[in-house]
Every structure is written in C-alpha cells, then in structure tokens.
Design an enzyme around this catalytic site. Structure first.
Site, mmCIF file in Angstrom:
data_model
loop_
_atom_site.group_PDB
_atom_site.id
_atom_site.type_symbol
_atom_site.label_atom_id
_atom_site.label_comp_id
_atom_site.label_asym_id
_atom_site.label_seq_id
_atom_site.Cartn_x
_atom_site.Cartn_y
_atom_site.Cartn_z
ATOM 1 N N SER A 341 0.824 -1.211 0.000
ATOM 2 C CA SER A 341 0.000 0.000 0.000
ATOM 3 C C SER A 341 0.857 1.259 0.000
ATOM 4 C CB SER A 341 -0.928 0.004 1.219
ATOM 5 O OG SER A 341 -1.834 -1.072 1.175
ATOM 6 N N ARG A 345 1.570 4.264 -3.056
ATOM 7 C CA ARG A 345 1.371 5.686 -2.792
ATOM 8 C C ARG A 345 2.662 6.477 -2.924
ATOM 9 N NH1 ARG A 345 -2.371 2.649 -0.478
ATOM 10 N NH2 ARG A 345 -4.461 3.450 -0.013
ATOM 11 N N ASP A 639 -7.263 -7.931 4.357
ATOM 12 C CA ASP A 639 -6.416 -8.723 3.460
ATOM 13 C C ASP A 639 -5.857 -9.976 4.120
ATOM 14 O OD1 ASP A 639 -6.742 -7.152 1.221
ATOM 15 O OD2 ASP A 639 -5.044 -5.857 1.687
ATOM 16 N N LYS A 666 -12.662 -9.268 -3.844
ATOM 17 C CA LYS A 666 -11.213 -9.102 -3.978
ATOM 18 C C LYS A 666 -10.764 -9.791 -5.274
ATOM 19 C CE LYS A 666 -10.001 -6.786 -0.243
ATOM 20 N NZ LYS A 666 -9.205 -5.541 -0.296
#
Length: 765
Positions: A341, A345, A639, A666
């Site tokens: 993640s 970003r 997750d 997902k």
C-alpha cells in the site's frame, strides 16, 4: 486433410519452410511448388518436401484448391496474372483460395484488383511474422512459424470460410492467428519491421564509409552486432519492401527523425533529467509491453532460448503450481517485502510532488510495478527500482501528460481505483485496463462518487468493471467540485481515490467512513506537506495545494508478515521473528485477532520510519482457540483473513466471521474460494452472506488438521500463500495451482518458506 492440393509459388525461406512444415505435419493431400530456380525444385522433390514442381505454374497447378504466393513483393502482380490465366483455362476453380506471405499488403491488394478486376472470394492476404537472415530453399526450417504470429488481412469481398481454412492451415504449422485491416497492417509493419531494417542497413553503410572502418567493425560491441544483425538480410527483398510500403515507411521515418532531433537536443543541452526519463521510459516500455503481450508477470524474465521470434513477446506464461510436502516446524528471523500500500502511494505522491523523492524498501512486486509503469507512461522520470530503491523526479500537481496507450494496471485494484481519482481531475482523456482477474472486479464504487464530483467516467458492462474510460476536463469543460461523501462500506481504496481527486477539486472534499480503514494516504499527504483534516472517521482536503518531495522509507508489509505469524502459531516447536514490520494502527487487526485467539505474540523495537510506526514481531507455537471476530476489527485485517481462516481451522472450537462482504470482491471471492479449499482439506465450514463459520479441529500443534488435496487458487496470491501455510499441519502433499500471481505482493515467497523449514517445490503446469 485441410486441402486436396496446395501449390506454393516460391521456394525461398518462407515458401520452403511452409512446404516443409505442411509436409512434416501431413496437413494436405498433395503439395506442389513453382520456382524459377531449378535446383530448388529439384532439391525439394529429392527431399520429398513436394510431390511435383516446375518453373511454370501451368505445369503443376491443375487441381489445386489453395495457392500460396511466396515471391518478392515486386513480382506478386506478375504471379497474379499467371493465376488468372489458369482460372480462365479451367486448371483451377475460380472460388479456390489464393493467399500470400508478403510483408506489405496495400500493394498486393491493388495488384490483385488490377489483375482480377473483381477480387476473388477466396483471396486471403496473409503475412507470417517470422524470418531469418539466411534466405533460399536450404535455409528452410519446419518450426519457423511455431509460436509466431500470422496476420490475416480480412477483406469484405473474402468468403469467411476461406479465411477460416487459411487460419487452420497456419495454425496447423504452429502459428498464432491475428487479424487486422490492410492499411493498419502496413502502418504497423512500417514501424516494427521496415523502419528497423532500414536503420540497420543505413548504420552499417554509415560506419563502413569511415576511413577507420576496420577498427570500427573490429571493436564493435554486442549492441552494434545485435542491432545490425538484420542488415545481413536480402537487399533485393528489402529494396522491394521499402518501395512497396513507401507512404507508411516515410511517415515512420519522419517521426523517427523528429524523436532523434529531440534526443540530440537533450544531449547537447545536457538535460540530464529529461534524458534519463526518455531512456528509462524506453527501457521499461519494452519490458512492459512484452509482459502484456505474453501475460507474464514483471518479475518473470522475457527470455526463451528456444524461441527465435524477433519480436518482444518471446515467452509464453504458463500457470505455476506449488507442490508442498508437509513439514511441522519452522524457525528463524526474517524480513518480508515492503508494504504494498505504501509502495503504491510513494510512486503516486512522488510523481505529483515538486522536486525529487527517494524511496527505499520499495516492493518490487507485480502490483507496485504496475503503478510505477503507469506514471512512466504519463511522462514521469523514475529511476529504478534497484534493490528496493526508487528515485522519482516529480512533475508537480499539474505536470502529468496523457499516455499514448491505455494504462495497464495488471492485477492491481489499488492502482486502478486510486489512479481513477487522479485521472478524473486531469485535462486529458485516459483509459485504464487490467488483466482478466482485475477486469472482473467492481469499479463503480469509485466511479459513482467521482461522478458526483463532476467527473465523466465510463465503466464496462452491467457490473461496472474495467476497462474504465475517463474524459478529461478540457473536453467536459469543468473542474471537479468538492463533495461530502458518506461511504456505505469502509474502504481505504475508495477513500483514497476521493481524497486524491480532491487535490484538484474546487472547495473541500470530505469522506466519512463507517469504520476506520487504513490511513496511509492521509499520512503520506501530510508527509508531502499537504494539509489533511482528520476528525474521527471524517477526513477532508481542500483542493488547489501543492505537494513537496520528501524521502520515503517503506516498512515491511504486515499483510506479508501475517502468513508467517500464523505459520509459527500453528506449527510445532516453532518461533519466528519478523523485523521492521509496519505497525500502522489501521493495519494491525491481524495481530489483535490472533491475540484474541490466544496466540503468543511479542512486539519489540518499536520506532517510527517515514511517519509510519514499525516494530519487530515474534510469534511462537500457540494453542489457538476459536472466537467470534469483532466486526470493528474486520476493516483492519481485510487482506489477512484467508490466512486467518487457516489459523481458525487449527484452533479449538468454532470461529465466526461476520461483516466481511468486502472479501467477496477481492482478486477472487475469498470466502467462497477458501471455503472450497478448506473443505477439500477436511475442515468443516459454512459460508454465510457476509462471512464464514469454521469448525476448528483442535489446538494441539502435534496433530494434523488438514489432509492432502489439489487446491485451485483462482490466481489469487493470498489464497495461494494461505494454503501453503496449511501444509504445516497437513498429513499429505498439498498441490496449489495458479500461484504465479504470488509475485504481485511477495516475490520470493516460496524460497523464504523453504529457508525457514518448509518444503515447497515450484513447477510450471
């Protein structure tokens, strides 16, 4: 037999190779050939490649239901005249199939029109994308067309049955069929084949004309040899091709000259950043499109020594499987890859910032690399990644450029959803696409609120999936407007998408989430100097600000660590320490849930890296117990549930999960897929609308919980890794198919497992 009799006109490399391939595979009843070079005909008959041959079409063509013209493009017209005469003489039927192998098509079609007046219904222009530097009958290879493309140019006048028959013949010799229009064919080949050959011939001529040409060629490096290799091809053939495809080739040459002039200017002006960007984009584009064309992951090398194709697509992706022999104990200290993640970003924010951003610990997995490639496609200069280090030369909040092709997200839902927010605010149009798995996942969850902000987005099909088409503000004539959006379901991806769109929107954009979700976007906005207002579950940004470059250290991914946390907890006499794991409080639900299940977990060496909390996690063998998982923890471990289902199976008593509908959309329906696999392995479980009930088989770590089975992961990386962990409490071999996507988040997973004491064999299937 595909045909009663095939007549091949021309026994050069292509014609002779096709004849040999047809003969070896016994695809036709009889095979005859025409060639003005008598020794080629004699040799082909002696080698039993053809049944009969001549230098005259009229001697051998009678009874042929398929004629394939394999002569230099300049002489195709004359051959068509001979074919037309044989029709008038009744030697062949007027509706028989006539095809060719020429690398230009407009001139071939025009020649056919001139000769036949009305194009025959059996006329099928074709072009095999295969060849070699050697020419002539003796250079033939029966496998020349295997795994190579064969382009068929469909004409309105052609009988579809004739197209199908020619496709079947070429497929029979190993080719893959592609179809395109005549003009498009010539334009594409001008860029991909004719221009490179022209440049190779020119470069050799240029260097050969130097006074010191002997030294130039004596000390030429591998790059020169590789690039100029194609200049050894037949000059007469290429002379004819260059003239025949003159309009398209001139366009390609003019465009090349423009790019060459721009490159010269960058070198003259020593514009290091732009030069590096051009070279980096070119390098990554070659790899990127090669992987797209062959459906291979970025982490798989595009090399196959047995493949002689000169194109980029030189490797076909086979599905992979894990064959896992049960083991009972694992021990050791380890690190896991960087947080996915945060890696996503870091590329996005670094690209939009003013200045240079340096990233360490970047996850070099499929999903993060898809994000990196997308921003390269939009003109951002990015160095690396190399050993987890990436340098991003930011273009500023308004510096992105339109991609010349659809942006390919691979399997990354995070990339597609977050990038939708960024691109919805840009002045230019964009198209976002992905692989087959991503194209099944819902995208209306971001499209709907973006439309409320004034964006114009079009998803695909009734279910609102990818590809996504986005109309730029220049066309729609308005900027985005800030909104307050009350999210129906907690989703960090939807929240981040809207906050990113809000950077360009007029006024304030506020997102209200029903429960706390991961807050990496808010933290990173602050790190890049952008004001973010956080009031409980309400997050706001005001559009019109700027991002300032900073350095980002990506911590280890807690989602990747979770597999080894569960592995150590369920295994016998085991202890694992995972170092420098990201401990963002919006991500630690897996630790909280495992502790509720009585897992022995210790947190140490807590610190902060790049604004994110990190720590070492030690976990030991534990007597787990079943629990009812608190719904407030569900978004914080969304997750990690597949591997938590493995833990629940090894616990004593029942585990109940509710409030987890998000798991059903997902990479796969993770509840259903995990339930199927657990059932195959002998665990009782019940799927509910928003969760699952798992009947644990006891907390005694010395007893087997699972049997052996063949599990299909549905190409979901977390499913594959979760069932790998199950092998620590299995009584027999577990085979998991569709594991190649593990590289999306955890390159080297199997190797690390084996180092700790597991026994995973990776096989292509």
């Amino acid at each position: 037999m595909l045909f009663e009799q095939v007549c091949i006109i021309g026994l050069g490399l292509i014609g002779a190779s096709l004849a040999q391939a047809i003969r070896d595979r016994q695809l036709v009843g009889r095979l005859v050939a025409v060639d003005r070079h008598a020794p080629s005909i004699e040799a082909a008959i002696a080698d039993d490649v053809i049944d009969a041959g001549s230098d005259s079409l009229f001697d051998v063509v009678a009874g042929s239901d398929c004629i394939i013209v394999a002569v230099p493009v300049k002489t195709v017209g004359a051959v068509f005249k001979d074919i037309e005469q044989t029709m008038r003489q009744g030697l062949i039927e007027e509706d028989g199939i006539i095809s060719d192998v020429s690398s230009t098509k407009l001139n071939v079609v025009e020649a056919a029109k001139e000769v036949f007046k009305q194009l025959p219904s059996g006329f099928v222009p074709a072009h095999p994308i295969a060849g070699a530097e050697q020419s002539g009958y003796n250079a033939r290879r029966s496998n020349l067309f295997v795994n190579h493309s064969l382009i068929i140019c469909e004409l309105k006048t052609t009988d579809p049955e004739a197209i199908d028959k020619m496709a079947n013949l070429w497929e029979g010799v190993g080719a893959t069929i592609m179809k395109m229009g005549v003009e498009h064919h010539d334009a594409v080949l001008a860029y991909t084949s004719h221009l490179p050959h022209l440049l190779a011939f020119n470069l050799v001529e240029q260097l050969a004309s130097h006074d010191d040409n002997m030294d130039i060629f004596r000390y030429a490096a591998g790059g020169f040899r590789d690039f100029t290799r194609i200049a050894a091809s037949d000059p007469v053939m290429w002379h004819d091709i260059f003239i025949a495809n003159k309009p398209a080739l001139i366009n390609a040459l003019d465009e090349y000259s423009k790019y060459l002039s721009e490159l010269r200017s960058l070198i003259v002006n020593e514009d290091s950043t732009q030069l590096l960007g051009l070279l980096g984009r070119a390098q990554s584009a070659r790899k990127h499109f090669g992987h797209m064309l062959t459906s291979t992951p970025y982490t798989k090398k595009l090399t196959d020594p047995s493949n002689t194709d000169n194109s980029m697509a030189t490797s076909n992706q086979a599905s992979s499987a894990y064959i896992i022999t049960p083991s009972t104990t694992i021990n050791g200290s380890m690190t896991v890859p960087g947080d996915k993640s945060i890696s996503h970003r870091s590329i996005m924010f670094g690209s939009l910032a003013e200045g240079v951003t340096k990233v360490t610990g970047f996850l070099e997995g499929e999903d993060a690399l898809a994000t990196l490639q997308a921003f390269r496609d939009m003109g951002v200069t990015i160095e690396g990644p190399e050993n987890g280090e990436v340098t991003i030369h930011g273009v500023g909040i308004n510096g992105l450029k339109p991609s010349k092709t659809p942006l390919y997200m691979g399997n990354s839902g995070t990339t597609m959803r977050l990038l939708s927010g960024i691109l919805a605010a840009q002045p230019f149009d964009s198209v976002l696409t992905g692989d087959a798995s991503l194209s099944k996942r819902p995208m209306e969850r971001v499209a709907k609120p973006l439309r409320e902000m004034g964006a114009t987005l079009q998803t695909t099909g009734e279910r609102g999936t990818a590809p996504i088409s986005i109309t730029g503000s220049d066309k729609r004539g308005s900027k985005l407007q800030g909104i307050t959006y009350d999210m129906p379901v907690a989703s960090a991806q939807v929240k981040s998408c809207l906050l990113l769109a809000g950077l360009w929107a007029e006024g304030k954009t506020t997102v209200i989430q029903p429960e706390i979700s991961r807050d990496h976007t808010e933290r990173m906005l602050s790190a890049f100097g952008y004001d973010v207002e956080v009031e409980g579950n309400k997050i706001s940004v005001v559009g019109g600000g700027q991002l300032t470059a900073c350095d980002i250290a990506v911590p280890a991914d807690i989602s990747s660590a979770a597999f080894f946390m569960v592995a150590a907890a369920i295994a016998k006499d085991s202890e694992i320490t995972i170092t420098k794991v990201g401990m963002n409080p919006t991500r630690t639900g897996v630790i909280d849930i495992l502790k509720l299940m009585n897992a022995d977990i210790t947190i140490s060496n807590e610190t902060f890296v790049g604004g994110e909390p990190v720590a070492d996690i030690t976990i030991k063998s534990s007597q787990l117990k079943g629990i009812q998982i608190p719904e407030e923890l569900v978004p914080l471990a969304i997750d990690e549930f597949p591997v938590l289902f493995i833990a629940a199976s090894c616990a004593e008593g029942q585990t109940l999960l509710t409030g987890a509908k998000e798991l059903r959309v997902k990479e796969s329906d993770r509840i259903a897929v995990m339930a199927d696999g657990l059932t195959q392995l002998g665990v009782d479980c019940t799927v509910t609308e928003d969760g699952i009930i798992i009947e644990g088989k006891g907390g005694n770590n010395s007893e087997a919980v699972f049997g052996g089975a063949e599990i299909y992961s549905h190409h979901d990386h977390r499913i594959a890794m979760s069932f790998s962990v199950a092998s620590l409490r299995a009584s027999d071999t577990i085979k998991i198919e569709g594991v190649e996507t593990v590289n999306t988040s955890f390159p080297g997973f199997a190797e690390l497992c084996n180092r700790l004491g597991m026994n995973i064999e990776v096989k292509s299937v």
